[in-house]
Scaffold this motif. Structure first.
Motif, short mmCIF file in Angstrom:
data_model
loop_
_atom_site.label_atom_id
_atom_site.label_comp_id
_atom_site.label_asym_id
_atom_site.label_seq_id
_atom_site.Cartn_x
_atom_site.Cartn_y
_atom_site.Cartn_z
N ALA A 58 0.88 -1.25 -0.01
CA ALA A 58 0.07 -0.07 -0.22
C ALA A 58 0.91 1.35 0.02
CB ALA A 58 -0.90 0.07 1.40
N HIS A 59 2.05 0.97 0.70
CA HIS A 59 2.96 2.37 0.69
C HIS A 59 3.55 2.54 -0.62
CE1 HIS A 59 6.61 4.42 1.67
NE2 HIS A 59 6.05 5.01 2.36
N THR A 60 3.94 1.69 -1.30
CA THR A 60 4.51 1.80 -2.66
C THR A 60 3.56 2.41 -3.60
OG1 THR A 60 6.01 -0.09 -2.40
CG2 THR A 60 5.59 0.47 -4.58
N PHE A 61 2.37 1.82 -3.54
CA PHE A 61 0.98 2.39 -4.42
C PHE A 61 0.99 3.76 -4.30
CE2 PHE A 61 -3.40 2.81 -5.17
CZ PHE A 61 -3.53 2.62 -6.46
N MET A 62 0.79 4.26 -2.91
CA MET A 62 0.44 5.48 -2.50
C MET A 62 1.52 6.32 -2.85
SD MET A 62 -2.55 5.32 -1.65
CE MET A 62 -2.83 6.83 -1.09
N SER A 63 2.90 5.93 -2.52
CA SER A 63 3.89 6.83 -3.15
C SER A 63 4.09 7.27 -4.63
CB SER A 63 5.43 5.96 -2.86
OG SER A 63 5.30 6.08 -1.26
N LYS A 65 1.35 7.22 -6.68
CA LYS A 65 0.18 8.08 -6.82
C LYS A 65 0.70 9.55 -6.53
CE LYS A 65 -2.21 5.11 -8.69
NZ LYS A 65 -2.06 4.84 -9.96
N ILE A 66 1.35 9.53 -5.32
CA ILE A 66 1.75 11.05 -4.99
C ILE A 66 2.83 11.71 -5.95
CG2 ILE A 66 3.15 12.33 -3.14
CD1 ILE A 66 1.60 10.36 -1.25
N GLU A 67 3.77 10.65 -6.42
CA GLU A 67 4.39 11.02 -7.35
C GLU A 67 3.88 11.69 -8.78
OE1 GLU A 67 7.85 11.84 -7.34
OE2 GLU A 67 7.82 11.34 -5.38
N ASP A 68 2.99 10.73 -8.99
CA ASP A 68 2.00 11.14 -10.23
C ASP A 68 1.37 12.64 -10.21
OD1 ASP A 68 2.53 8.52 -11.39
OD2 ASP A 68 0.64 7.92 -11.01
N LEU A 69 0.95 12.85 -8.99
CA LEU A 69 0.34 14.12 -8.59
C LEU A 69 1.29 15.43 -8.85
CD1 LEU A 69 -1.65 13.53 -5.17
CD2 LEU A 69 -2.62 14.27 -7.55
N TYR A 70 2.74 15.09 -8.44
CA TYR A 70 3.63 16.07 -8.85
C TYR A 70 3.85 16.44 -10.18
CZ TYR A 70 5.31 15.96 -3.80
OH TYR A 70 5.31 16.10 -2.40
N GLY A 71 3.62 15.47 -11.08
CA GLY A 71 3.72 15.50 -12.36
C GLY A 71 2.73 16.44 -13.00
N LEU A 72 1.66 16.76 -12.47
CA LEU A 72 0.64 17.77 -12.74
C LEU A 72 0.96 19.06 -12.42
CD1 LEU A 72 -2.55 15.59 -11.57
CD2 LEU A 72 -1.62 15.72 -13.96
#
Length: 74
Positions: A58-63, A65-72
């Protein structure tokens, strides 16, 4: 550590699967008590490791997704 408790439904399903495994793979019929004792030992011995792996996943998955947010960012 907090003990791992299964819901009644999940515990019943696990017990049914244990009994099914013994019948199909080992050609042995085991009773309810034997299945319950085996399930309790499995939860005690490997339950925490399985739980911790779920937390890591879950930590890997959420990390990611957070990185994907920075791409926005603009």
């Amino acid at each position: 550590m907090t003990p791992i408790n299964l819901s009644k439904e999940l515990r019943k399903q696990a017990l049914d699967e244990i009994k099914k495994y013994f019948l199909e793979k080992r050609e042995e019929e085991i009773g309810q008590l034997a299945a319950e004792l085996l399930l309790d030992v499995m939860i005690e011995k490997v339950g925490a490791a399985i739980y911790n792996q779920g937390i890591r996943d879950a930590h890997t998955f959420m990390s990611e997704k957070i990185e994907d947010l920075y791409g926005l960012e603009k």
